[in-house]
Scaffold this motif. Structure first.
Motif, PDB file in Angstrom:
ATOM      1  N   LEU A   8      79.092  76.288 -36.148  1.00 15.85           N
ATOM      2  CA  LEU A   8      80.062  75.252 -35.800  1.00 15.85           C
ATOM      3  C   LEU A   8      81.460  75.745 -36.123  1.00 15.85           C
ATOM      4  N   ASN A  13      82.348  66.877 -39.857  1.00 10.48           N
ATOM      5  CA  ASN A  13      81.682  65.679 -39.328  1.00 10.48           C
ATOM      6  C   ASN A  13      80.167  65.871 -39.198  1.00 10.48           C
ATOM      7  N   PHE A  17      77.280  63.238 -37.843  1.00  7.01           N
ATOM      8  CA  PHE A  17      76.426  63.585 -36.709  1.00  7.01           C
ATOM      9  C   PHE A  17      74.963  63.290 -37.021  1.00  7.01           C
ATOM     10  N   PHE A  40      80.516  61.933 -29.835  1.00  7.06           N
ATOM     11  CA  PHE A  40      80.975  63.273 -30.213  1.00  7.06           C
ATOM     12  C   PHE A  40      81.409  63.960 -28.922  1.00  7.06           C
ATOM     13  N   SER A  42      84.376  65.950 -28.524  1.00 12.20           N
ATOM     14  CA  SER A  42      85.209  67.145 -28.619  1.00 12.20           C
ATOM     15  C   SER A  42      84.455  68.363 -28.091  1.00 12.20           C
ATOM     16  N   ASP A  45      82.315  69.872 -30.581  1.00 14.50           N
ATOM     17  CA  ASP A  45      81.072  69.172 -30.870  1.00 14.50           C
ATOM     18  C   ASP A  45      79.911  69.680 -30.031  1.00 14.50           C
ATOM     19  N   LEU A  48      77.076  71.590 -31.601  1.00 12.28           N
ATOM     20  CA  LEU A  48      76.043  70.914 -32.386  1.00 12.28           C
ATOM     21  C   LEU A  48      74.668  71.033 -31.731  1.00 12.28           C
TER      22      LEU A  48
END
Length: 216
Positions: A8, A13, A17, A40, A42, A45, A48
């Motif tokens: 990441l 965050n 998550f 989420f 972005s 993100d 993830l």
């Protein structure tokens, strides 16, 4: 190589998550759209999803696996995550069984060695930060299922060994051993006979007759 290389760019965050996953219904496939539905949105993100794949929560096509469903149980989610981390970073845990306690500088050094210098410093830094953030979300207070299974297996083996009857050799075996021992016990005698200085044949006949009678 069992070392998750997904990482990441932003780890602050990560806890939010995981909480969002537990609060939502498991999807048929974990897609970028589902990630947006969890709020989420972005571009960072999106990474993830790769981390979830690396942890074995979803397969390559995004379908949730058994570990994903086990993680939904909040009473055991920390332990499930710890097991996922141990598996995803097994090469690191093979070097140090409590790798979750390593300083991030140590983790960076190990990652650089394990990837044989094929990753840039920025990637190594992000990998180490991701590992550290994941470890903070996991519960390390209980032994993993793999360790428990190994401990139970060793315990059963020891118990079986202690309960196994000690066999005594049977009579035929003892007879064979005694026979072998008797064969090895052979006595040899060297007898020296000093003959008298005589030409009388009767003297010699008497000597040999006595020898045969008493020794042979």
């Amino acid at each position: 190589m069992a070392l998750m290389t997904a990482y990441l760019l932003k780890t602050s965050n990560l806890g939010e998550f995981f909480n969002a996953i537990q609060s939502a219904r498991a999807p048929e496939r974990f897609t970028q759209q589902f990630l947006k539905d969890l709020d989420f949105r972005s571009s960072n993100d999106r990474l993830l999803v790769g981390v979830l794949k690396g942890l074995g929560f979803i397969d390559d096509s995004g379908v949730p696996q058994q570990r994903y469903f086990e993680f939904l149980d909040q009473s055991n989610s920390g332990r499930v995550l710890a097991e996922a981390i141990e598996e995803a970073y097994s090469d690191l845990f093979n070097l140090r069984k409590d790798a979750q306690n390593m300083e991030i500088a140590q983790v960076k050094g190990k990652f650089k060695s394990l990837t044989q210098g094929q990753k840039s410093d920025n990637v190594i830094n992000n990998m180490a930060a991701t590992f550290s953030a994941l470890c903070e979300q996991a519960d390390w207070s209980k032994p993993s299922k793999a360790k428990e299974a190994k401990k139970e297996s060793v315990s059963k083996e020891n118990e079986a060994a202690n309960q196994a009857p000690h066999k005594s050799p049977d009579s035929s075996q003892l007879k064979e051993e005694l026979a072998d021992a008797e064969k090895k016990l052979e006595l040899h005698y060297n007898i020296q006979l000093i003959l008298p200085n005589s030409r009388d044949q009767a003297v010699f006949d008497a000597l040999f007759t006595s020898l045969k009678k008493h020794l042979l």
